[in-house]
Design a protein around this motif. Structure first.
Motif, PDB file in Angstrom:
ATOM      1  N   THR A   1      44.811  37.897  57.509  1.00 48.79           N
ATOM      2  CA  THR A   1      46.197  38.191  57.888  1.00 48.79           C
ATOM      3  C   THR A   1      46.371  39.657  58.304  1.00 48.79           C
ATOM      4  OG1 THR A   1      46.760  36.597  56.166  1.00 48.79           O
ATOM      5  CG2 THR A   1      48.576  37.861  57.107  1.00 48.79           C
ATOM      6  N   VAL A   2      45.656  40.536  57.628  1.00 49.93           N
ATOM      7  CA  VAL A   2      45.697  41.964  57.968  1.00 49.93           C
ATOM      8  C   VAL A   2      44.263  42.502  58.055  1.00 49.93           C
ATOM      9  CG1 VAL A   2      47.971  42.467  56.953  1.00 49.93           C
ATOM     10  CG2 VAL A   2      45.932  42.559  55.509  1.00 49.93           C
ATOM     11  N   ASN A   3      44.124  43.695  58.612  1.00 48.81           N
ATOM     12  CA  ASN A   3      42.799  44.307  58.709  1.00 48.81           C
ATOM     13  C   ASN A   3      42.362  44.952  57.401  1.00 48.81           C
ATOM     14  OD1 ASN A   3      44.066  45.327  61.813  1.00 48.81           O
ATOM     15  ND2 ASN A   3      42.454  43.800  61.616  1.00 48.81           N
ATOM     16  N   ILE A   4      43.356  45.482  56.669  1.00 52.43           N
ATOM     17  CA  ILE A   4      43.043  46.231  55.450  1.00 52.43           C
ATOM     18  C   ILE A   4      43.974  45.804  54.322  1.00 52.43           C
ATOM     19  CG2 ILE A   4      43.109  48.546  54.391  1.00 52.43           C
ATOM     20  CD1 ILE A   4      42.474  49.617  57.247  1.00 52.43           C
ATOM     21  N   ILE A   5      43.409  45.601  53.141  1.00 56.22           N
ATOM     22  CA  ILE A   5      44.225  45.307  51.962  1.00 56.22           C
ATOM     23  C   ILE A   5      43.917  46.367  50.912  1.00 56.22           C
ATOM     24  CG2 ILE A   5      44.645  43.666  50.080  1.00 56.22           C
ATOM     25  CD1 ILE A   5      43.941  41.407  52.010  1.00 56.22           C
ATOM     26  N   VAL A   6      44.962  46.948  50.330  1.00 56.55           N
ATOM     27  CA  VAL A   6      44.733  47.914  49.254  1.00 56.55           C
ATOM     28  C   VAL A   6      45.151  47.313  47.914  1.00 56.55           C
ATOM     29  CG1 VAL A   6      44.890  49.980  50.689  1.00 56.55           C
ATOM     30  CG2 VAL A   6      46.976  49.048  49.676  1.00 56.55           C
ATOM     31  N   CYS A   7      44.416  47.659  46.877  1.00 55.59           N
ATOM     32  CA  CYS A   7      44.722  47.170  45.526  1.00 55.59           C
ATOM     33  C   CYS A   7      44.008  48.041  44.500  1.00 55.59           C
ATOM     34  CB  CYS A   7      44.285  45.717  45.359  1.00 55.59           C
ATOM     35  SG  CYS A   7      42.531  45.442  45.620  1.00 55.59           S
ATOM     36  N   ASP A   8      44.404  47.881  43.257  1.00 55.61           N
ATOM     37  CA  ASP A   8      43.735  48.504  42.122  1.00 55.61           C
ATOM     38  C   ASP A   8      42.256  48.095  42.160  1.00 55.61           C
ATOM     39  OD1 ASP A   8      44.662  49.177  38.837  1.00 55.61           O
ATOM     40  OD2 ASP A   8      42.649  48.508  39.322  1.00 55.61           O
ATOM     41  N   GLY A   9      41.358  49.029  41.812  1.00 58.04           N
ATOM     42  CA  GLY A   9      39.936  48.733  41.811  1.00 58.04           C
ATOM     43  C   GLY A   9      39.552  47.608  40.877  1.00 58.04           C
ATOM     44  N   PHE A  10      40.309  47.410  39.823  1.00 55.19           N
ATOM     45  CA  PHE A  10      40.071  46.308  38.883  1.00 55.19           C
ATOM     46  C   PHE A  10      40.240  44.979  39.617  1.00 55.19           C
ATOM     47  CE2 PHE A  10      41.409  43.293  35.600  1.00 55.19           C
ATOM     48  CZ  PHE A  10      40.527  43.556  34.564  1.00 55.19           C
ATOM     49  N   VAL A  11      41.333  44.871  40.360  1.00 54.13           N
ATOM     50  CA  VAL A  11      41.630  43.644  41.108  1.00 54.13           C
ATOM     51  C   VAL A  11      40.618  43.449  42.242  1.00 54.13           C
ATOM     52  CG1 VAL A  11      43.352  42.538  42.596  1.00 54.13           C
ATOM     53  CG2 VAL A  11      44.080  43.735  40.522  1.00 54.13           C
ATOM     54  N   GLY A  12      40.340  44.540  42.968  1.00 57.37           N
ATOM     55  CA  GLY A  12      39.441  44.446  44.117  1.00 57.37           C
ATOM     56  C   GLY A  12      38.025  44.061  43.707  1.00 57.37           C
ATOM     57  N   ASN A  13      37.576  44.572  42.587  1.00 58.54           N
ATOM     58  CA  ASN A  13      36.236  44.245  42.102  1.00 58.54           C
ATOM     59  C   ASN A  13      36.128  42.764  41.755  1.00 58.54           C
ATOM     60  OD1 ASN A  13      34.192  44.269  39.485  1.00 58.54           O
ATOM     61  ND2 ASN A  13      33.571  45.636  41.129  1.00 58.54           N
ATOM     62  N   ILE A  14      37.186  42.208  41.182  1.00 59.62           N
ATOM     63  CA  ILE A  14      37.210  40.782  40.849  1.00 59.62           C
ATOM     64  C   ILE A  14      37.223  39.953  42.140  1.00 59.62           C
ATOM     65  CG2 ILE A  14      38.619  38.963  39.790  1.00 59.62           C
ATOM     66  CD1 ILE A  14      39.411  41.181  37.690  1.00 59.62           C
ATOM     67  N   ILE A  15      38.015  40.384  43.123  1.00 55.69           N
ATOM     68  CA  ILE A  15      38.055  39.697  44.429  1.00 55.69           C
ATOM     69  C   ILE A  15      36.659  39.671  45.044  1.00 55.69           C
ATOM     70  CG2 ILE A  15      38.859  39.946  46.826  1.00 55.69           C
ATOM     71  CD1 ILE A  15      41.528  40.990  45.707  1.00 55.69           C
ATOM     72  N   LEU A  16      36.001  40.833  45.055  1.00 59.20           N
ATOM     73  CA  LEU A  16      34.671  40.941  45.669  1.00 59.20           C
ATOM     74  C   LEU A  16      33.675  39.999  45.003  1.00 59.20           C
ATOM     75  CD1 LEU A  16      32.572  42.360  47.501  1.00 59.20           C
ATOM     76  CD2 LEU A  16      32.290  44.066  45.694  1.00 59.20           C
ATOM     77  N   LYS A  17      33.623  40.054  43.669  1.00 55.69           N
ATOM     78  CA  LYS A  17      32.618  39.260  42.965  1.00 55.69           C
ATOM     79  C   LYS A  17      32.917  37.765  43.052  1.00 55.69           C
ATOM     80  CE  LYS A  17      31.122  42.974  39.942  1.00 55.69           C
ATOM     81  NZ  LYS A  17      31.455  43.708  38.697  1.00 55.69           N
ATOM     82  N   LEU A  18      34.191  37.411  43.074  1.00 50.25           N
ATOM     83  CA  LEU A  18      34.558  35.995  43.226  1.00 50.25           C
ATOM     84  C   LEU A  18      34.147  35.506  44.613  1.00 50.25           C
ATOM     85  CD1 LEU A  18      35.993  33.385  42.318  1.00 50.25           C
ATOM     86  CD2 LEU A  18      38.140  34.389  43.085  1.00 50.25           C
TER      87      LEU A  18
END
Lengths: 343, 343
Positions: A227-244
């Motif tokens: 939907t967008v080129n860039i998404i920003v979030c807390d590193g806690f959330v982003g790390n979970i997104i990445l590993k999932l």
């Protein structure tokens, strides 16, 4: 403007970090330098072990470009402690090469936390950056990429950190992915402005009042939708997104494997599936990406997976070279200066 | 012990909620009641519209089991406001049936927030529960399920909330998934105890000192790996996990579609892939799950996707019946009482 593409770029590679070090690191890095004569490679690590790999693989590499470091920060070492207890480790020695102006960039597939700490503390932050960030690019339905910042487990991010992620990420996407005005979303639990938590509300205020191409809240599904080129979030959330997201391909593979075990016809069908996957889902193989840059430090710093393949290491070196050619650091500095003035 | 399986269970179904209401809701719910003669179905919504579907589909349904409600809470309505402004909506009327003891459970594929609010405020919380929770079960590599609580966008969860999620989720997994001692993990950014944020650290203390089968931190990849049976996290994080995981199948489908468009051979191969997916990945189609229960309220409350199919509605009704048969509410109450005593 200087033609940076014809300028030598000195890239230091941690030969000891990662599950398949030093073999994959040495071979992948030399492969990259063979592909681009403007790369001046420095291999950092145990000289004897590096020379052994070079001999075994029948490679050519000048001995003076091997920088000896006789310690290794293990995956299990505590990152910040290791910087002090292992001053002769390949990660510390490599980061110092950048700090001392002897290398333009440093790459490691070793202990991620130690690499982040060494880059942040030894190489230092760019002026105006309070917390360097690691982004990750996810393949999307429309064939593009969506980059999520921060995925580096830098927990308890503040709104100003998320703003910096958006600023650095925009420039990175513009320069490295050729997107003139990258769109930016805040990861939340609903598209409406009213949905979210304190962090998303405050970040919304900062981004709304900036010149960045901020479009609003996005949700978990928007990463792969693109939907967008860039998404920003807390590193806690982003790390979970990445590993999932990374684990999805594992689920698919295990299911196809189980399916294939149920008779010959299934086995043949599974072969077709594997072939199609290889063509249609190749960009979901995060292996080939070859590491992610740590943005916001005063030098090029790229962090790879512990299980990096030769190709991954090669791609990391080539990415560092591209960042150098495109003068990313200078562009970050200009944008941070402009933002500081506008405040 | 009463044989609950032979006891009539009165289940109210919101006929008006969801993108394909009332058709899917009416057909799916009547399908379920036809499959289990101990279900006494109540259809809540616009009487004329419900009767029209029944007539069009040539179904049989007693008129006295249609509970008229002439308002509908739309997806775009603000949840808590709608409870007041639309007192005759199907969601409010349905939740009141449970509150007044006229139904044992209520099901809706309508506005999720309104359904959560109606259940929490009108049906009320179980004693000892400060925040009801929605969990979601994810298919895992080993063919099991991993349930994540909370995914209901109940943001800013506190450590005590995560503890309650673990307690309720354990009983749900034991009773509904036949796992005698479900393992529990806290979603974090590393397996080590030292990795995480304030919420994970404090929750670790609560779970370590409990009788629950707590095993430690888990990471994003552990959901689909199935490392534990239950994962607890802030609703903000869980909601992002849910929506990201749900979107994976969309990415796959779009890629296979694009692949199929590139010539006849690709088209044939893509057909094989689709067939294999249907068999090997059927449990990744979250549609068929048929909604998730809101745990911690003083009645059975199941919330479905807005796009619920007939099958999804049917499965939601059957799930409510199973929760009733297994006396979930009574078991929650006992466990909460025991925990209160132990404190």
């Amino acid at each position: 403007m200087t033609n940076f593409q014809n300028k030598k770029c000195r890239i230091a590679v941690d030969a000891m970090g990662g599950d398949f070090a030093p073999a994959n690191n040495v071979v992948g890095a030399i492969d990259a330098s063979a592909a681009d004569s403007n790369i001046q490679l420095l291999l950092v690590g145990d000289k004897n072990k590096i020379k052994k790999v070079i001999a075994e693989k029948n490679l050519q590499f000048p001995e003076e470009q091997i920088i000896h470091a006789d310690e290794v920060i293990e995956m299990s070492d505590s990152p910040t402690a290791a910087l002090k207890t292992k001053p002769n480790s390949s990660i510390v020695v490599g980061a110092k090469l950048v700090k001392d102006g002897k290398a333009d960039g440093f790459i490691s597939a070793g202990n991620t936390g130690a690499m982040m700490a060494a880059s942040t503390i030894l190489i230092g932050r760019l002026k105006g950056v309070s917390r360097p960030t690691i982004g990750s690019s996810f393949p999307t339905q429309n064939g593009d990429y969506c980059s999520v910042y921060d995925v580096g487990a830098s927990v308890d991010s503040k709104p100003s950190h998320l703003f910096e992620y958006a600023l650095l990420g925009s420039i990175y996407a513009r320069e490295m992915h050729n997107i003139p005005k990258p769109t930016i979303g805040i990861m939340s639990v609903g598209e409406e402005k009213s949905k979210g938590n304190e962090l998303t509300f405050a970040t919304h205020e900062l981004l709304s009042n900036s010149e960045l191409n901020y479009v609003g809240n996005v949700e978990g599904r928007d990463v792969l939708k693109g939907t967008v080129n860039i998404i920003v979030c807390d590193g806690f959330v982003g790390n979970i997104i990445l590993k999932l997201a990374e684990s999805t391909i594992g689920l698919l593979k295990s299911r196809i494997k189980k399916y294939a075990e149920q008779g010959l016809i299934n086995k043949l069908k599974a072969l077709v599936v594997k072939g199609v996957f290889k063509e249609a889902l190749s960009d979901m193989d995060y292996q080939s990406y070859g590491g992610v840059p740590l943005l916001g430090v005063n030098g090029i710093s790229i962090i790879g997976h512990g299980s990096s393949s030769e190709l991954a290491i090669k791609n990391m070196v080539l990415k560092a070279k591209e960042m150098f050619d495109k003068q990313l650091l200078q562009k970050f500095e200009e944008a941070l200066k402009d933002y500081a003035k506008s405040k």
